[in-house]
Design a protein around this motif. Structure first.
Motif, mmCIF file in Angstrom:
data_model
loop_
_atom_site.group_PDB
_atom_site.id
_atom_site.type_symbol
_atom_site.label_atom_id
_atom_site.label_comp_id
_atom_site.label_asym_id
_atom_site.label_seq_id
_atom_site.Cartn_x
_atom_site.Cartn_y
_atom_site.Cartn_z
ATOM 1 N N VAL A 1 13.342 -23.711 -40.513
ATOM 2 C CA VAL A 1 12.159 -23.135 -39.504
ATOM 3 C C VAL A 1 10.708 -23.074 -40.406
ATOM 4 O O VAL A 1 9.714 -23.685 -39.952
ATOM 5 N N LEU A 2 10.899 -22.723 -41.871
ATOM 6 C CA LEU A 2 9.892 -22.890 -42.550
ATOM 7 C C LEU A 2 9.230 -24.234 -42.949
ATOM 8 O O LEU A 2 8.154 -24.524 -43.284
ATOM 9 N N ARG A 3 10.319 -25.151 -43.133
ATOM 10 C CA ARG A 3 10.041 -26.689 -43.116
ATOM 11 C C ARG A 3 8.972 -27.179 -42.170
ATOM 12 O O ARG A 3 8.185 -28.108 -42.250
ATOM 13 N N GLN A 4 9.085 -26.357 -40.905
ATOM 14 C CA GLN A 4 8.160 -26.924 -39.828
ATOM 15 C C GLN A 4 6.709 -26.428 -40.166
ATOM 16 O O GLN A 4 5.571 -27.073 -39.456
ATOM 17 N N LEU A 5 6.526 -25.631 -40.907
ATOM 18 C CA LEU A 5 5.419 -24.909 -40.973
ATOM 19 C C LEU A 5 4.837 -25.119 -42.466
ATOM 20 O O LEU A 5 5.311 -24.696 -43.542
ATOM 21 N N GLU A 6 3.815 -26.200 -42.634
ATOM 22 C CA GLU A 6 3.374 -26.517 -44.039
ATOM 23 C C GLU A 6 2.841 -25.358 -44.630
ATOM 24 O O GLU A 6 2.038 -24.872 -44.183
ATOM 25 N N GLY A 7 3.083 -25.730 -45.948
ATOM 26 C CA GLY A 7 2.447 -24.734 -46.890
ATOM 27 C C GLY A 7 3.229 -23.289 -47.143
ATOM 28 O O GLY A 7 2.414 -22.369 -47.583
ATOM 29 N N VAL A 8 4.172 -23.252 -46.635
ATOM 30 C CA VAL A 8 4.712 -21.730 -46.454
ATOM 31 C C VAL A 8 6.025 -21.811 -47.380
ATOM 32 O O VAL A 8 7.141 -22.486 -47.351
ATOM 33 N N THR A 9 5.868 -21.092 -48.789
ATOM 34 C CA THR A 9 6.796 -20.933 -49.579
ATOM 35 C C THR A 9 7.113 -19.725 -49.839
ATOM 36 O O THR A 9 6.295 -19.005 -50.695
ATOM 37 N N PRO A 10 8.261 -18.914 -49.262
ATOM 38 C CA PRO A 10 8.428 -17.666 -49.464
ATOM 39 C C PRO A 10 8.959 -17.503 -51.214
ATOM 40 O O PRO A 10 9.755 -18.302 -51.702
ATOM 41 N N GLU A 11 8.716 -16.514 -51.652
ATOM 42 C CA GLU A 11 9.190 -15.739 -52.930
ATOM 43 C C GLU A 11 10.228 -14.889 -52.680
ATOM 44 O O GLU A 11 10.137 -13.720 -51.916
ATOM 45 N N LEU A 12 11.374 -14.892 -53.206
ATOM 46 C CA LEU A 12 12.737 -14.023 -52.764
ATOM 47 C C LEU A 12 13.008 -13.275 -53.892
ATOM 48 O O LEU A 12 12.963 -13.668 -55.222
ATOM 49 N N THR A 13 13.139 -12.132 -53.904
ATOM 50 C CA THR A 13 13.809 -11.107 -54.826
ATOM 51 C C THR A 13 14.670 -10.262 -54.565
ATOM 52 O O THR A 13 14.749 -9.591 -53.349
ATOM 53 N N PHE A 14 15.976 -10.439 -55.146
ATOM 54 C CA PHE A 14 17.280 -9.808 -54.551
ATOM 55 C C PHE A 14 17.687 -8.627 -55.776
ATOM 56 O O PHE A 14 17.266 -8.578 -56.682
#
Length: 90
Positions: free
Chosen positions: A68-81
């Motif tokens: 889903v995110l690959r379809q939206l350019e410029g969206v790179t989430p930062e994950l913290t577990f």
């Protein structure tokens, strides 16, 4: 049980509303998820999930969220577990 904070620096409510129906088409969380909350931050959008394990979320991310995110350019989430010590419900 683990929690994951998903920070999306360029995210917005419009972005969130666009992806949620694709990720949760029946309006329900994946099996075992305990919590999903979302809202704005000073720099974008934050989502917090309580999931059975980091591995389960990573599988979800790879198989569902990533495409889903690959379809939206410029969206790179930062994950913290982090491990959940306590989850209090009403």
């Amino acid at each position: 049980m683990d929690a994951v904070i998903v920070d999306i620096p360029s995210g917005s409510q419009q972005f969130y509303d666009q992806i949620i129906p694709t990720l949760f088409p029946d309006g329900k969380l994946p099996e075992g998820w305990q919590l999903h909350i979302a809202g704005p931050t000073a720099t974008g959008w934050r989502i917090v999930n309580v999931v059975p394990s980091q591995e389960q979320f990573e599988t979800f991310s790879r198989e569902q969220l990533g495409p889903v995110l690959r379809q939206l350019e410029g969206v790179t989430p930062e994950l913290t577990f982090f491990p959940v010590y306590r989850l209090i419900r009403s």
